[in-house]
Design a protein around this motif. Structure first.
Motif, mmCIF file in Angstrom:
data_model
loop_
_atom_site.group_PDB
_atom_site.id
_atom_site.type_symbol
_atom_site.label_atom_id
_atom_site.label_comp_id
_atom_site.label_asym_id
_atom_site.label_seq_id
_atom_site.Cartn_x
_atom_site.Cartn_y
_atom_site.Cartn_z
ATOM 1 N N UNK A 137 91.058 -40.924 49.271
ATOM 2 C CA UNK A 137 90.386 -39.921 48.471
ATOM 3 C C UNK A 137 90.102 -40.509 47.088
ATOM 4 N N UNK A 138 88.910 -40.328 46.606
ATOM 5 C CA UNK A 138 88.517 -40.854 45.304
ATOM 6 C C UNK A 138 88.768 -39.830 44.209
ATOM 7 N N UNK A 139 89.141 -40.348 43.046
ATOM 8 C CA UNK A 139 89.257 -39.470 41.885
ATOM 9 C C UNK A 139 87.854 -39.216 41.338
ATOM 10 N N UNK A 140 87.743 -38.271 40.437
ATOM 11 C CA UNK A 140 86.436 -37.983 39.827
ATOM 12 C C UNK A 140 85.871 -39.178 39.096
ATOM 13 N N UNK A 141 86.740 -39.918 38.391
ATOM 14 C CA UNK A 141 86.291 -41.096 37.647
ATOM 15 C C UNK A 141 85.811 -42.196 38.595
ATOM 16 N N UNK A 155 77.342 -44.623 39.442
ATOM 17 C CA UNK A 155 76.722 -45.430 38.388
ATOM 18 C C UNK A 155 76.363 -46.813 38.928
ATOM 19 N N UNK A 156 77.249 -47.409 39.712
ATOM 20 C CA UNK A 156 77.002 -48.733 40.284
ATOM 21 C C UNK A 156 75.832 -48.695 41.257
ATOM 22 N N UNK A 157 75.725 -47.623 42.049
ATOM 23 C CA UNK A 157 74.607 -47.485 42.976
ATOM 24 C C UNK A 157 73.286 -47.448 42.219
ATOM 25 N N UNK A 158 73.254 -46.765 41.089
ATOM 26 C CA UNK A 158 72.035 -46.706 40.283
ATOM 27 C C UNK A 158 71.694 -48.078 39.724
ATOM 28 N N UNK A 208 84.572 -41.771 41.679
ATOM 29 C CA UNK A 208 83.306 -41.333 42.264
ATOM 30 C C UNK A 208 82.158 -41.520 41.273
ATOM 31 N N UNK A 209 82.392 -41.205 40.003
ATOM 32 C CA UNK A 209 81.362 -41.384 38.976
ATOM 33 C C UNK A 209 81.026 -42.860 38.798
ATOM 34 N N UNK A 210 82.037 -43.727 38.842
ATOM 35 C CA UNK A 210 81.808 -45.161 38.708
ATOM 36 C C UNK A 210 80.986 -45.693 39.880
#
Length: 59
Positions: free
Chosen positions: A1-5, A12-15, A7-9
């Motif tokens: 399970x990923x934390x919110x941080x 951002x990397x996908x972008x 998932x946000x990282x």
């Protein structure tokens, strides 16, 4: 399970990795993907490699 941080990282990397527009090349062989692949070893000659280059110039 990923934390919110985490998932946000990842988002951002996908972008960062997404393609942004097209690249135009003016000359053949100016830009293209290249790969080197080990094929085999031949006695007396050594290792044999295959190099592949795909020209991306539009015609």
């Amino acid at each position: 399970m990923l934390t919110g941080a985490q998932a946000a990282a990842l988002e951002c990397k996908q972008e960062d990795n997404a393609a942004h527009g097209e690249i135009e090349t003016g000359h053949p062989s100016h830009l293209g993907p290249q790969d080197t692949f080990y094929v085999s070893t031949i006695k007396g000659a050594g290792r044999i490699y295959q190099q592949t280059f795909v020209d991306t110039t539009e015609r």
